[in-house]
Enzyme design. Structure first.
Site, PDB file in Angstrom:
ATOM      1  N   SER A   1      24.873  -1.621 -30.530  1.00 16.58           N
ATOM      2  CA  SER A   1      24.557  -1.779 -32.358  1.00 16.58           C
ATOM      3  C   SER A   1      26.214  -0.237 -32.158  1.00 16.58           C
ATOM      4  O   SER A   1      26.392   0.570 -30.846  1.00 16.58           O
ATOM      5  CB  SER A   1      24.143  -1.316 -32.535  1.00 16.58           C
ATOM      6  OG  SER A   1      24.162  -1.014 -34.296  1.00 16.58           O
TER       7      SER A   1
ATOM      8  N   TYR B   1      15.779   1.958 -34.836  1.00 19.20           N
ATOM      9  CA  TYR B   1      17.090   1.439 -33.629  1.00 19.20           C
ATOM     10  C   TYR B   1      18.029   2.472 -33.041  1.00 19.20           C
ATOM     11  O   TYR B   1      18.360   1.494 -32.523  1.00 19.20           O
ATOM     12  CB  TYR B   1      17.545   1.155 -35.269  1.00 19.20           C
ATOM     13  CG  TYR B   1      18.217  -0.302 -35.081  1.00 19.20           C
ATOM     14  CD1 TYR B   1      17.975  -1.248 -34.737  1.00 19.20           C
ATOM     15  CD2 TYR B   1      19.651  -0.130 -35.122  1.00 19.20           C
ATOM     16  CE1 TYR B   1      18.666  -2.388 -34.289  1.00 19.20           C
ATOM     17  CE2 TYR B   1      20.699  -1.046 -35.379  1.00 19.20           C
ATOM     18  CZ  TYR B   1      20.231  -2.384 -34.807  1.00 19.20           C
ATOM     19  OH  TYR B   1      21.258  -3.296 -34.703  1.00 19.20           O
TER      20      TYR B   1
HETATM   21  N1  LIG Z   1      23.174  -8.364 -37.900  1.00 19.55           N
HETATM   22  C1  LIG Z   1      24.093  -7.413 -37.185  1.00 19.55           C
HETATM   23  O1  LIG Z   1      24.683  -6.483 -38.247  1.00 19.55           O
HETATM   24  C2  LIG Z   1      23.662  -6.548 -36.024  1.00 19.55           C
HETATM   25  C3  LIG Z   1      24.868  -5.298 -35.598  1.00 19.55           C
HETATM   26  C4  LIG Z   1      24.486  -4.767 -34.860  1.00 19.55           C
HETATM   27  C5  LIG Z   1      23.299  -5.190 -33.910  1.00 19.55           C
HETATM   28  N2  LIG Z   1      22.633  -6.505 -34.114  1.00 19.55           N
HETATM   29  C6  LIG Z   1      21.981  -6.424 -32.703  1.00 19.55           C
HETATM   30  O2  LIG Z   1      22.377  -7.955 -32.288  1.00 19.55           O
HETATM   31  C7  LIG Z   1      20.664  -8.523 -32.260  1.00 19.55           C
HETATM   32  C8  LIG Z   1      20.805  -9.937 -32.774  1.00 19.55           C
HETATM   33  O3  LIG Z   1      20.407  -9.218 -34.328  1.00 19.55           O
HETATM   34  P1  LIG Z   1      20.447  -9.958 -35.590  1.00 19.55           P
HETATM   35  O4  LIG Z   1      21.093  -9.836 -36.477  1.00 19.55           O
HETATM   36  O5  LIG Z   1      20.836 -11.408 -34.721  1.00 19.55           O
HETATM   37  O6  LIG Z   1      18.492 -10.523 -35.689  1.00 19.55           O
HETATM   38  P2  LIG Z   1      17.730 -11.686 -36.143  1.00 19.55           P
HETATM   39  O7  LIG Z   1      18.947 -12.642 -36.949  1.00 19.55           O
HETATM   40  O8  LIG Z   1      16.365 -11.228 -36.620  1.00 19.55           O
HETATM   41  O9  LIG Z   1      17.362 -12.648 -35.364  1.00 19.55           O
HETATM   42  C9  LIG Z   1      16.369 -12.374 -34.020  1.00 19.55           C
HETATM   43  C10 LIG Z   1      16.365 -13.100 -32.759  1.00 19.55           C
HETATM   44  O10 LIG Z   1      15.924 -12.551 -32.157  1.00 19.55           O
HETATM   45  C11 LIG Z   1      14.388 -12.907 -31.773  1.00 19.55           C
HETATM   46  N3  LIG Z   1      13.246 -12.441 -31.412  1.00 19.55           N
HETATM   47  C12 LIG Z   1      13.059 -11.106 -32.116  1.00 19.55           C
HETATM   48  N4  LIG Z   1      11.782 -10.310 -31.399  1.00 19.55           N
HETATM   49  C13 LIG Z   1      11.859 -11.137 -30.139  1.00 19.55           C
HETATM   50  C14 LIG Z   1      10.615 -11.488 -28.890  1.00 19.55           C
HETATM   51  N5  LIG Z   1       9.863  -9.888 -29.411  1.00 19.55           N
HETATM   52  N6  LIG Z   1      11.212 -11.864 -28.428  1.00 19.55           N
HETATM   53  C15 LIG Z   1      11.989 -12.822 -28.356  1.00 19.55           C
HETATM   54  N7  LIG Z   1      12.682 -13.188 -29.164  1.00 19.55           N
HETATM   55  C16 LIG Z   1      12.427 -12.280 -30.333  1.00 19.55           C
HETATM   56  C17 LIG Z   1      14.363 -13.734 -32.871  1.00 19.55           C
HETATM   57  O11 LIG Z   1      13.438 -15.550 -32.780  1.00 19.55           O
HETATM   58  P3  LIG Z   1      12.290 -15.234 -32.687  1.00 19.55           P
HETATM   59  O12 LIG Z   1      11.256 -13.955 -34.094  1.00 19.55           O
HETATM   60  O13 LIG Z   1      11.564 -16.190 -33.665  1.00 19.55           O
HETATM   61  O14 LIG Z   1      11.260 -14.486 -32.066  1.00 19.55           O
HETATM   62  C18 LIG Z   1      15.830 -14.653 -33.268  1.00 19.55           C
HETATM   63  O15 LIG Z   1      16.184 -15.285 -32.263  1.00 19.55           O
HETATM   64  C19 LIG Z   1      19.664  -7.098 -32.321  1.00 19.55           C
HETATM   65  O16 LIG Z   1      19.795  -6.549 -30.787  1.00 19.55           O
HETATM   66  C20 LIG Z   1      20.904  -6.453 -33.393  1.00 19.55           C
HETATM   67  O17 LIG Z   1      19.694  -5.122 -32.940  1.00 19.55           O
HETATM   68  C21 LIG Z   1      22.987  -7.393 -35.170  1.00 19.55           C
END
Ligand SMILES: NC(=O)c1ccc[n+]([C@@H]2O[C@H](COP(=O)([O-])OP(=O)(O)OC[C@H]3O[C@@H](n4cnc5c(N)ncnc54)[C@H](OP(=O)(O)O)[C@@H]3O)[C@@H](O)[C@H]2O)c1
Length: 257
Positions: free
Chosen positions: A149, A162
């Site tokens: 991130s 985080y």
């Molecule tokens: N969105 C942003 O602005 C942003 C920016 C920078 C970085 N990121 C990073 O990108 C990644 C994805 O973020 P997102 O925004 O797409 O999040 P999201 O919409 O909350 O999706 C998270 C995904 O991870 C899975 N997950 C969570 N905990 C898990 C576990 N313990 N084991 C297996 N699967 C798990 C969830 O499915 P289940 O709940 O069914 O397990 C879901 O498929 C993260 O690492 C986040 O830190 C996001």
């Protein structure tokens, strides 16, 4: 004239595990890899949502299976890797994306919250990379892409766990890259800025917060799932065969300020 043998970004016949790909950024990257030709393992704890995502990916004309796995539990990771190998016989690409977030004042966090965030975002990334890395070392090839991130590079209020976990991913990526380069297992990371997903959509409804984010972003817009497609396919494909240990920021210039 010197004849150059340019590589291809075609991923046809490659097998990719994408953790956290039932929704959000993981789903977007899984679709991008499938669009480039890869067959996909959709990983999430919720199998029903994973199955729906896999169905959509199959609609792109690729193979896709859904596997329920909690990335904080070694036995669950092991079972997921075994199922992936049963489906495709190898693992060419791992996108280590599953993550979560808790936002509050640093003085208010509990020890249990530290464990939840850091276990998912950092221990989980290591455990999945370690298990898949064993297969890739045996295969003598593989590409691992960890999702960090902007907050692995810069600090911000209310996100100490985080930021600590994402900074850890940047360092972990460098360590694994230096250790596994000899096995032709390349390890890189992607550092996105804010993108609308189930994780962030509630947070991004507030106009003041959105204005702050745009004020920090030289390109003056949020990122999109499409913005991550090129970077993830680049790092998964032969285009990046001499790139390892790098964190590629996909942030509209946020950390360049
Ligand atoms: N969105 C942003 O602005 C942003 C920016 C920078 C970085 N990121 C990073 O990108 C990644 C994805 O973020 P997102 O925004 O797409 O999040 P999201 O919409 O909350 O999706 C998270 C995904 O991870 C899975 N997950 C969570 N905990 C898990 C576990 N313990 N084991 C297996 N699967 C798990 C969830 O499915 P289940 O709940 O069914 O397990 C879901 O498929 C993260 O690492 C986040 O830190 C996001």
């Amino acid at each position: 004239m010197i004849m150059m043998n340019f590589p291809s970004a075609d991923l046809t016949g490659r097998a990719a595990i994408v953790t956290g790909s039932s929704k959000g950024i993981g789903f977007g990257m899984a679709c991008a890899l499938a669009h480039a030709g890869a067959d996909i393992v959709v990983v999430s704890r919720n199998l029903k949502e994973g199955e729906q995502a896999a169905e959509e990916i199959r609609g792109l004309g690729r193979k896709a299976i859904a596997v329920s796995c909690d990335v904080t539990v070694p036995a669950s990771i092991d079972a997921m890797v075994v199922k992936s190998l049963e489906a495709y016989g190898k693992i060419d690409v791992l996108v280590n994306n599953a993550g979560m977030n808790i936002r509050k004042a640093s003085v208010d966090f509990s020890e249990a919250e530290w464990d939840t965030v850091v276990d998912t975002n950092l221990k989980g990334i290591f455990l999945v990379a370690q298990r898949v890395g064993r297969e890739m070392i045996r295969q003598k090839s593989g590409k691992i892409i960890n999702i960090a991130s902007i907050f692995g590079m810069v600090g911000t209020p209310m996100l100490p766990l985080y930021c600590a976990s994402k900074g850890g991913i940047v360092q972990l990526t460098k360590c694994l890259a230096t250790e596994w380069a000899q096995h032709n297992v390349l390890v890189n990371a992607i550092g996105p800025a804010y993108i609308r997903t189930p994780m962030t959509e509630g947070w991004l409804t507030d106009k003041e917060r959105l204005d702050y984010i745009l004020s920090m972003t030289p390109m003056k817009r949020l990122g999109t799932l499409e913005d991550l497609a090129g970077p993830v396919v680049f790092l998964a494909s032969d285009w990046s065969n001499y790139v390892t240990g790098h964190t590629l920021m996909v942030d509209g210039g946020w950390v360049a300020r």
